[in-house]
Design a protein around this motif. Sequence first.
Motif, PDB file in Angstrom:
ATOM      1  N   PRO A  43     -33.124  65.427  50.444  1.00 21.18           N
ATOM      2  CA  PRO A  43     -34.123  64.116  50.471  1.00 21.18           C
ATOM      3  C   PRO A  43     -34.623  63.799  52.026  1.00 21.18           C
ATOM      4  N   LEU A  44     -33.326  63.667  52.900  1.00 22.28           N
ATOM      5  CA  LEU A  44     -33.709  63.171  54.138  1.00 22.28           C
ATOM      6  C   LEU A  44     -34.585  64.378  55.020  1.00 22.28           C
ATOM      7  N   ARG A  45     -34.539  65.665  54.416  1.00 23.29           N
ATOM      8  CA  ARG A  45     -35.149  66.565  55.075  1.00 23.29           C
ATOM      9  C   ARG A  45     -36.795  66.687  54.639  1.00 23.29           C
ATOM     10  N   GLU A  46     -36.752  66.393  53.268  1.00 22.84           N
ATOM     11  CA  GLU A  46     -38.258  66.207  52.792  1.00 22.84           C
ATOM     12  C   GLU A  46     -38.963  65.050  53.398  1.00 22.84           C
ATOM     13  N   VAL A  47     -38.190  64.026  53.690  1.00 24.08           N
ATOM     14  CA  VAL A  47     -38.944  62.784  54.219  1.00 24.08           C
ATOM     15  C   VAL A  47     -39.232  62.892  55.695  1.00 24.08           C
ATOM     16  N   SER A  48     -38.115  63.539  56.503  1.00 22.89           N
ATOM     17  CA  SER A  48     -38.505  63.956  57.919  1.00 22.89           C
ATOM     18  C   SER A  48     -39.504  64.696  58.029  1.00 22.89           C
ATOM     19  N   LYS A  49     -39.816  65.777  57.249  1.00 20.46           N
ATOM     20  CA  LYS A  49     -40.894  66.973  57.402  1.00 20.46           C
ATOM     21  C   LYS A  49     -42.187  66.018  57.466  1.00 20.46           C
ATOM     22  N   ARG A  50     -42.230  64.953  56.856  1.00 24.30           N
ATOM     23  CA  ARG A  50     -43.497  64.143  56.830  1.00 24.30           C
ATOM     24  C   ARG A  50     -43.427  62.960  57.843  1.00 24.30           C
ATOM     25  N   GLY A  51     -42.321  63.080  58.728  1.00 22.46           N
ATOM     26  CA  GLY A  51     -42.482  62.262  60.032  1.00 22.46           C
ATOM     27  C   GLY A  51     -41.830  60.790  59.649  1.00 22.46           C
ATOM     28  N   VAL A  52     -41.151  60.877  58.419  1.00 25.97           N
ATOM     29  CA  VAL A  52     -40.439  59.342  58.468  1.00 25.97           C
ATOM     30  C   VAL A  52     -38.825  59.518  58.456  1.00 25.97           C
ATOM     31  N   ARG A  53     -38.205  58.543  58.980  1.00 27.87           N
ATOM     32  CA  ARG A  53     -36.796  58.710  59.175  1.00 27.87           C
ATOM     33  C   ARG A  53     -36.100  57.488  58.230  1.00 27.87           C
TER      34      ARG A  53
END
Lengths: 317, 317
Positions: B284-294
Amino acid sequence: MTLNTSTPHDLSFTIFGTGALGGFYGSRLLAGGSTVRFIAHSDVDFIRREGLRVDSPLGDQHHQPVEVYRDSDVIPRSDVVCVGLKSTQNHRLVELLEPLIGEGTLILNLQNGLTMEEELVEAFPQAVVVAGLCFLCSNKVGPGHITHLDYGLVSFAPFDERGREQIPALMAAFSAGGVKVESQPSLPQARWRKLAWNIPFNGLSVLLDVDTNRIMADPDGRVLAEQLMAEVALGAETCGVPFDEGFMPKLMQITEAMTPYAPSMRLDYLAKRELEIEFMYERPLREVSKRGVRLPAVEAVARQLRFVDRHNRDQAR
Amino acid sequence: MTLNTSTPHDLSFTIFGTGALGGFYGSRLLAGGSTVRFIAHSDVDFIRREGLRVDSPLGDQHHQPVEVYRDSDVIPRSDVVCVGLKSTQNHRLVELLEPLIGEGTLILNLQNGLTMEEELVEAFPQAVVVAGLCFLCSNKVGPGHITHLDYGLVSFAPFDERGREQIPALMAAFSAGGVKVESQPSLPQARWRKLAWNIPFNGLSVLLDVDTNRIMADPDGRVLAEQLMAEVALGAETCGVPFDEGFMPKLMQITEAMTPYAPSMRLDYLAKRELEIEFMYERPLREVSKRGVRLPAVEAVARQLRFVDRHNRDQAR
């Protein structure tokens, strides 16, 4: 600036809190020739009978007799009152200090955290307030008995100009006792720089149940420490005292080089004492949040600490 | 939508992973009249000899004989392969499933986390992939012996249109065995809604060493759960599947009303098994981080979990 002189001085000191911190610095001040009055809690009778022992790489000391008082005693005024109590007692601090403070008394706050000096200045406008940030590894091992393991630097930072004038005399007194000393021009900067270490390593050592070396040796431990430290840097910047570039890597490097070390909050946790969450976490978070900024990982760690602290002390009852 | 019908159906099932999850649902499918093949690991000989016991409020079952295989055996093809392995085994999953998957085989993934279905579709383009999100409280208490404590709903969500067509037959088969079923139109939405519970409560139950009721009863525990859940909501929104207003308060309310509950990650931790951090937190963190969000607090919790998981299993060796 690190001084190590034996400039003459004639300050008298009252040490409020004769524990790992107050006991050690009181002992060094005595060794340096200062007049030192100790205020102790449970150990008063023991220290009156047996004296105060401080084992240290600087030389083992056995002070006897020692001028030691209960906080309810009538205590002669000293030039300097050193606050060495845990900040978990700060709700009683003003009441406890009241009888010791006169016009121009210098209050030297040795506690960890943020905003303690502001509260002291508000309560005692007649006093002069200076912070002494301690980089010390020492433990109380028994009644009237302290073991100093390593370090000991005191970094002095004034609350205002009146304090700034007093710092050379303080430095001379501590230095005469073999304590390394330095001074920093900005109190907020000094406090935030100390938080940059305290916030990650105190909290993680409790939550992960390990000493600093285990945090540094684990890839996730290191990254966690860096994540929290980066949020503290944002906090410092928000409060107008940004860290220099290179400050954080240097701090990690120093921690890496340290011998295995149990931060004070870990020792408190293991002894089932209340943790210093309020002044070390809540106050910094509050100052930053007032300025519209959040530190989410620090918030999460603070909440975890409050949870485990509550359960830890419940079990102790 | 909750169905509880006994529509005729004629699907055959292979259950990969005969543990607390696979063992329970396999037993219910048998009870509903389906053909069920189990693949077990350490318990094969025991189950061949003694059968499979599942104690449950739905009625205790003792299945004997049971069609049970080792993963190295030649196993007859079934219409549906249910993945009930822990996601910590997913690096071997494609290799293990390979012999079981033909043209049009339906893979029903019962695991927790995110991105498992994408990987299955990539590895097995000839298969049809459906997620079955399980809301189940059951434990494996001994070889071939499972205790079902509470709940059991399976929420089906299709990876694509081919899967969507198969869901009614799946629902009928599970429902015939007394399992509550529902379907959700969007797989990402279903997965993120489940993460909204799993991310706070699995992680905190390990890090704080308590069951869900203790988290809910503590003011800081609740606020921590809410902080993490709010970050998951941001993650869901970032991935295009925002939560409905009222979803999070409802989830807290449901958790409040639950009996004291040890989430699966806490059971894994206590048994010194590897924790499902990769698919429940890192993906989940990776999917969100791909979209520029932490998601900083979720990141911190994931790192703490990796740290304690590593140390927990080191101690077990």
